[in-house]
Scaffold this motif. Structure first.
Motif, PDB file in Angstrom:
ATOM      1  N   ARG A   1       0.372  -0.738  -0.116  1.00 33.32           N
ATOM      2  CA  ARG A   1      -0.024   0.325  -0.190  1.00 33.32           C
ATOM      3  C   ARG A   1       0.988   0.510  -0.072  1.00 33.32           C
ATOM      4  NH1 ARG A   1      -4.867  -0.041   2.037  1.00 33.32           N
ATOM      5  NH2 ARG A   1      -4.228  -1.554   4.021  1.00 33.32           N
ATOM      6  N   GLY A   2       2.005   1.558   0.119  1.00 23.28           N
ATOM      7  CA  GLY A   2       3.161   2.619   1.285  1.00 23.28           C
ATOM      8  C   GLY A   2       3.758   2.903  -0.833  1.00 23.28           C
TER       9      GLY A   2
ATOM     10  N   ARG B   1      -1.681  -8.182  -0.834  1.00 25.63           N
ATOM     11  CA  ARG B   1      -2.891  -7.751  -1.089  1.00 25.63           C
ATOM     12  C   ARG B   1      -4.032  -6.375  -0.965  1.00 25.63           C
ATOM     13  NH1 ARG B   1      -8.413  -9.414   2.831  1.00 25.63           N
ATOM     14  NH2 ARG B   1      -9.865  -8.626   1.112  1.00 25.63           N
TER      15      ARG B   1
ATOM     16  N   GLN C   1      -0.143 -11.106  -6.753  1.00 26.71           N
ATOM     17  CA  GLN C   1      -0.538 -11.360  -4.773  1.00 26.71           C
ATOM     18  C   GLN C   1       0.438 -12.064  -4.256  1.00 26.71           C
ATOM     19  OE1 GLN C   1      -4.333 -10.264  -3.018  1.00 26.71           O
ATOM     20  NE2 GLN C   1      -4.133 -12.062  -1.736  1.00 26.71           N
TER      21      GLN C   1
ATOM     22  N   GLY D   1       7.992  -0.902   1.041  1.00 29.75           N
ATOM     23  CA  GLY D   1       6.016  -0.270   1.893  1.00 29.75           C
ATOM     24  C   GLY D   1       4.960  -1.366   2.095  1.00 29.75           C
ATOM     25  N   ILE D   2       4.934  -1.971   2.308  1.00 30.66           N
ATOM     26  CA  ILE D   2       4.607  -3.566   2.888  1.00 30.66           C
ATOM     27  C   ILE D   2       4.865  -3.562   4.746  1.00 30.66           C
ATOM     28  CG2 ILE D   2       3.975  -6.419   3.005  1.00 30.66           C
ATOM     29  CD1 ILE D   2       5.475  -5.805  -0.022  1.00 30.66           C
ATOM     30  N   SER D   3       3.685  -4.118   5.160  1.00 28.41           N
ATOM     31  CA  SER D   3       3.711  -3.970   6.291  1.00 28.41           C
ATOM     32  C   SER D   3       4.295  -5.267   7.546  1.00 28.41           C
ATOM     33  CB  SER D   3       2.061  -3.475   7.559  1.00 28.41           C
ATOM     34  OG  SER D   3       1.625  -4.103   6.938  1.00 28.41           O
TER      35      SER D   3
ATOM     36  N   ALA E   1       1.963  -7.956   7.330  1.00 24.89           N
ATOM     37  CA  ALA E   1       0.527  -8.866   7.947  1.00 24.89           C
ATOM     38  C   ALA E   1       0.478 -10.469   7.791  1.00 24.89           C
ATOM     39  CB  ALA E   1      -0.899  -8.065   7.513  1.00 24.89           C
TER      40      ALA E   1
ATOM     41  N   ASP F   1       8.558   2.898   8.424  1.00 23.78           N
ATOM     42  CA  ASP F   1       7.736   2.739  10.332  1.00 23.78           C
ATOM     43  C   ASP F   1       8.815   2.138  10.470  1.00 23.78           C
ATOM     44  OD1 ASP F   1       6.625   2.007  12.327  1.00 23.78           O
ATOM     45  OD2 ASP F   1       4.889   1.136  11.570  1.00 23.78           O
TER      46      ASP F   1
ATOM     47  N   GLY G   1      13.307   4.108   6.087  1.00 22.02           N
ATOM     48  CA  GLY G   1      13.266   5.594   5.049  1.00 22.02           C
ATOM     49  C   GLY G   1      11.978   5.698   4.261  1.00 22.02           C
TER      50      GLY G   1
ATOM     51  N   PHE H   1       9.986   6.351  -1.554  1.00 21.83           N
ATOM     52  CA  PHE H   1      10.275   7.065  -2.685  1.00 21.83           C
ATOM     53  C   PHE H   1      11.532   7.933  -2.670  1.00 21.83           C
ATOM     54  CE2 PHE H   1       5.873   7.450  -1.828  1.00 21.83           C
ATOM     55  CZ  PHE H   1       5.125   6.523  -2.872  1.00 21.83           C
TER      56      PHE H   1
HETATM   57  C1  LIG Z   1      -8.112 -13.984   4.906  1.00 21.33           C
HETATM   58  C2  LIG Z   1      -7.096 -13.303   4.432  1.00 21.33           C
HETATM   59  C3  LIG Z   1      -6.443 -13.698   3.149  1.00 21.33           C
HETATM   60  C4  LIG Z   1      -5.239 -12.674   3.377  1.00 21.33           C
HETATM   61  N1  LIG Z   1      -4.051 -12.911   2.154  1.00 21.33           N
HETATM   62  C5  LIG Z   1      -3.471 -12.085   1.703  1.00 21.33           C
HETATM   63  C6  LIG Z   1      -2.304 -12.439   1.087  1.00 21.33           C
HETATM   64  O1  LIG Z   1      -2.243 -13.861   0.637  1.00 21.33           O
HETATM   65  N2  LIG Z   1      -1.688 -11.424   0.707  1.00 21.33           N
HETATM   66  C7  LIG Z   1      -1.316 -10.998   1.454  1.00 21.33           C
HETATM   67  O2  LIG Z   1      -0.578  -9.672   1.542  1.00 21.33           O
HETATM   68  N3  LIG Z   1      -2.465  -9.544   2.183  1.00 21.33           N
HETATM   69  C8  LIG Z   1      -2.863 -10.729   2.609  1.00 21.33           C
HETATM   70  N4  LIG Z   1      -4.257 -10.029   3.554  1.00 21.33           N
HETATM   71  C9  LIG Z   1      -4.379  -9.180   4.293  1.00 21.33           C
HETATM   72  C10 LIG Z   1      -3.333  -8.774   5.009  1.00 21.33           C
HETATM   73  O3  LIG Z   1      -3.938  -9.045   6.328  1.00 21.33           O
HETATM   74  C11 LIG Z   1      -2.957  -7.324   4.801  1.00 21.33           C
HETATM   75  O4  LIG Z   1      -4.244  -6.382   5.508  1.00 21.33           O
HETATM   76  C12 LIG Z   1      -2.640  -6.930   3.973  1.00 21.33           C
HETATM   77  O5  LIG Z   1      -1.169  -7.521   3.836  1.00 21.33           O
HETATM   78  C13 LIG Z   1      -1.237  -5.303   4.006  1.00 21.33           C
HETATM   79  O6  LIG Z   1      -1.101  -4.731   2.937  1.00 21.33           O
HETATM   80  P1  LIG Z   1       0.698  -3.984   3.025  1.00 21.33           P
HETATM   81  O7  LIG Z   1       1.236  -4.041   4.247  1.00 21.33           O
HETATM   82  O8  LIG Z   1       0.535  -3.005   1.327  1.00 21.33           O
HETATM   83  O9  LIG Z   1      -0.663  -2.194   3.368  1.00 21.33           O
HETATM   84  P2  LIG Z   1      -0.645  -1.298   4.716  1.00 21.33           P
HETATM   85  O10 LIG Z   1      -0.877  -3.255   6.223  1.00 21.33           O
HETATM   86  O11 LIG Z   1      -1.553  -0.425   4.186  1.00 21.33           O
HETATM   87  O12 LIG Z   1       1.379  -1.409   4.642  1.00 21.33           O
HETATM   88  C14 LIG Z   1       1.734  -0.083   3.701  1.00 21.33           C
HETATM   89  C15 LIG Z   1       3.103  -0.016   5.142  1.00 21.33           C
HETATM   90  O13 LIG Z   1       3.785   0.834   3.989  1.00 21.33           O
HETATM   91  C16 LIG Z   1       4.727   1.454   4.714  1.00 21.33           C
HETATM   92  N5  LIG Z   1       4.869   2.945   4.117  1.00 21.33           N
HETATM   93  C17 LIG Z   1       3.581   3.458   3.468  1.00 21.33           C
HETATM   94  N6  LIG Z   1       4.157   4.840   2.931  1.00 21.33           N
HETATM   95  C18 LIG Z   1       5.373   4.351   3.339  1.00 21.33           C
HETATM   96  C19 LIG Z   1       6.749   5.249   2.352  1.00 21.33           C
HETATM   97  N7  LIG Z   1       6.531   6.345   1.438  1.00 21.33           N
HETATM   98  N8  LIG Z   1       7.940   4.157   1.952  1.00 21.33           N
HETATM   99  C20 LIG Z   1       8.493   3.331   3.121  1.00 21.33           C
HETATM  100  N9  LIG Z   1       7.619   2.719   3.828  1.00 21.33           N
HETATM  101  C21 LIG Z   1       6.261   3.495   3.597  1.00 21.33           C
HETATM  102  C22 LIG Z   1       3.532   1.747   5.699  1.00 21.33           C
HETATM  103  O14 LIG Z   1       4.371   2.352   7.431  1.00 21.33           O
HETATM  104  C23 LIG Z   1       3.364   0.637   6.625  1.00 21.33           C
HETATM  105  O15 LIG Z   1       4.041  -0.582   7.455  1.00 21.33           O
HETATM  106  C24 LIG Z   1      -4.782 -11.489   4.077  1.00 21.33           C
HETATM  107  C25 LIG Z   1      -5.816 -11.335   5.084  1.00 21.33           C
HETATM  108  C26 LIG Z   1      -7.327 -11.986   5.265  1.00 21.33           C
HETATM  109  C27 LIG Z   1      -8.014 -11.779   5.882  1.00 21.33           C
END
Ligand SMILES: Cc1cc2nc3c(=O)[nH]c(=O)nc-3n(C[C@H](O)[C@H](O)[C@H](O)COP(=O)(O)OP(=O)(O)OC[C@H]3O[C@@H](n4cnc5c(N)ncnc54)[C@H](O)[C@@H]3O)c2cc1C
Lengths: 250, 308
Positions: free
Chosen positions: B201-202, B227, B240, B257-259, B261, B280, B295, B298
């Motif tokens: 998402r980042g 996701r 994905q 930019g992936i937390s 999970a 973070d 950091g 971007f």
């Molecule tokens: C049944 C079920 C199945 C799922 N299956 C999957 C799956 O197969 N795969 C999957 O990935 N998820 C899956 N999920 C979702 C999972 O729980 C998380 O919601 C998802 O992985 C979060 O994606 P993310 O890390 O990109 O987003 P976020 O958790 O929002 O994290 C974004 C990160 O980006 C960082 N960031 C933002 N801006 C910047 C920047 N400028 N520079 C550096 N860092 C930055 C933030 O600090 C944050 O840590 C599933 C959920 C459920 C309920």
């Protein structure tokens, strides 16, 4: 048209589970239980099909101890019309579940059965497909889009290479993927109303299935933990580590 | 008894998963046959014949199998299953789609996503998104498994298997193929690449994935996503990584930019080296990363691309 949605009660997806000390199972004492997220998506899809007017009745079914009634009531609060609880104390494998569901399908004659593609506890991803084989129904797994067309269903599926669309004759089985929809929340008035919706209870013996799994779990262990490594200060240090320490880049 | 391995392919090329599932099948100490089912399979069969350890390549080549629909594939495999004690398919969307139907037709359970074979009746598989590992013994008359290819080494390609043509053609009466939108990419496949650069998402939007491409280009890597990035429409679903996406184990995984999970970790925590780039410093991804860089992505990504 009638839609049947089988649902499963599982550990809530936010719970960080632990293996018990005996290493025989996951410790489920005092953990939050919920409807399997993929089943929530299945319930939501059935309700949306009903809201379009194409479907007149949504029936939900769950197999398990009396605790699963909680998830059936949730589905009723979300908009399902009627629930069936099949009482069973044993741990069923997917094949036994499919056999029980076959009985329900024969009794209810649904036009569409929508199931979650997998339960987040066993991660099996089997029940819908097995039900298809047992009933001879066609299937579309991992659905991200479902609509009625030409007297059948068109389903777009998420596959490894991208997307695939199939046409199914009815009755048909659909299993849900994450992007099919975003489930709604139950409102308080609907939760109250759900208490008066019909819920029928049967015993697994009544449906003619004797659970008999040939699978025995002989051990459940925690996964090998990855150790947190180090923080590097900058890009130059990162590249140096990858080249000279990890040796994964040239 | 023998082992039957279902070959993963796109009617043009044998996919890398097949050699890994044959690698897994070696542990069963039984002769292995490979089934190639599809349409216009000359090239695929030529590749399958070369798989070491394989005795026979069974070829079911018919237009009815071109889209690999679950209904008739299951009937085909069920019709062949008599002489096999073990039927294995890679845990790809194709294998997951049809193999449970075979198990039900054979009236035996299926074991999904097997990561280790301890003996001919004892198998290891992750449950709860990989947060627990179950060892399961089966007393069934036949063992039907989907295999997590990334957990096994590929068999070599210096065999010369016999080809056996399967004449009987099964049809899917109640389902038919309408269309496919397959992602075309010059990059290595996500499940086969030794380097994967993933964005979450980042990344903020789809255009910004160009920053990841710049890095992936330098490393001959594939691009993956969380996701959240797929749900937000930044990139297509086939990218994905996670419990419900692809499960991969490259030599190098760079999470940007992936937390972190648990559902995401389920798809990549077996990678050899994990790098996390996140602003973070508390992000859970750092708990599994070998090298963490705190950091702004971007700023970091352009610098990384330039320095590689
Ligand atoms: C049944 C079920 C199945 C799922 N299956 C999957 C799956 O197969 N795969 C999957 O990935 N998820 C899956 N999920 C979702 C999972 O729980 C998380 O919601 C998802 O992985 C979060 O994606 P993310 O890390 O990109 O987003 P976020 O958790 O929002 O994290 C974004 C990160 O980006 C960082 N960031 C933002 N801006 C910047 C920047 N400028 N520079 C550096 N860092 C930055 C933030 O600090 C944050 O840590 C599933 C959920 C459920 C309920």
């Amino acid at each position: 048209m009638k839609v049947l949605v089988p649902i499963k009660r599982v550990v809530d997806y936010n719970v960080k589970i632990k293996v018990n000390n005996e290493q025989t199972a996951v410790d489920l004492n005092n953990v939050k239980m919920s409807m399997n997220p993929f089943c929530e998506i299945a319930v939501e899809e059935a309700i949306r099909l009903k809201e379009t007017g194409a479907v007149s009745e949504v029936v939900v079914v769950s197999i398990g101890s009396s605790e699963v009634v909680e998830q059936l009531r949730t589905a009723l609060a979300l908009g399902a019309d009627r629930a069936i609880h099949i009482n069973s104390f044993e741990q069923l494998d997917s094949l036994d579940v499919a056999k029980v569901l076959k009985y329900v399908v024969e009794k209810e004659s649904p036009d569409v059965v929508i199931l979650g593609k997998q339960a987040i506890d066993s991660d099996n991803n089997q029940t819908g497909q097995m039900l298809g084989a047992l009933t001879g129904m066609s299937q579309a797994t991992f659905a991200s889009k479902v609509f009625f067309q030409d007297g059948g269903l068109h389903v777009t599926r998420e596959v490894d290479g991208g997307l695939q669309t199939l046409a199914l004759k009815l009755p048909a089985i659909v299993t849900t993927d994450l992007r099919l929809n975003e489930p709604r929340y139950a409102t308080l008035p609907n939760i109250m109303k759900a208490k008066r919706k019909p819920l029928e209870s049967l015993d697994i013996a009544d449906v003619g299935v004797t659970p008999h799994s040939s699978l025995t779990v002989i051990k459940v262990s925690p996964p090998t933990q990855r150790k947190a490594g180090i923080k590097v200060d900058n890009v130059a240090e990162l590249i140096d580590k990858l080249k000279n320490e990890a040796k994964v880049i040239a | 008894m023998r082992t039957l391995v279902f070959a993963e392919h796109d009617n043009q090329h044998l996919k890398g998963e097949t050699a890994k599932v044959v690698g897994a099948a070696q542990a069963l100490n039984a002769p292995v046959d490979v089934l190639v089912a599809g349409y216009n399979l000359e090239a695929v069969v030529a590749e399958a014949k070369k798989l070491s350890y394989v005795e026979r390549v069974l070829v079911a080549d018919a237009a009815e199998y071109s889209a690999q629909l679950a209904e008739n594939l299951a009937l085909l495999v069920h019709s062949l299953s008599g002489e096999y004690s073990h039927v294995l398919a890679p845990a790809t969307t194709t294998g997951k789609n049809f193999l449970p139907r075979v198990a039900a037709l054979c009236d035996v359970p299926q074991l999904s996503d097997v990561i280790a074979i301890e003996s001919s009746d004892t198998f290891v598989r992750p449950i709860y998104a990989g947060n627990a590992i179950a060892t399961v013994q089966s007393s069934a008359i036949k063992h039907i498994l989907t295999v997590r290819a990334s957990a096994f080494d590929a068999i070599e390609h210096n065999g010369n298997a016999d080809v056996v043509v399967i004449d009987s053609v099964f049809i899917s009466e109640n389902s038919s193929f309408i269309s496919a939108e397959l992602t075309e990419s010059e990059r290595p496949e996500l499940t086969a690449a030794s380097v994967v650069v993933s964005g979450g998402r980042g990344m903020q939007n789809g255009e910004n994935f160009a920053l990841l491409e710049g890095v992936a280009d330098k490393l001959n890597g594939a691009i993956g996503a969380s996701r959240a990035a797929v749900d937000a429409g930044f990139v297509p679903n086939d990218m994905q990584v996670g419990q419900t996406g692809k499960i991969i184990a490259p030599d190098l995984y760079i999470a940007v930019g992936i937390s972190g999970a648990i559902q995401h970790l389920a798809g990549m925590k077996e990678s050899k080296i994990i790098v996390a780039i996140n602003k973070d410093e508390e992000a859970p991804i750092f708990q599994v990363a070998d090298y963490g860089l705190v950091g702004d992505l971007f700023e970091i990504l352009p610098e990384l691309e330039k320095s590689l």
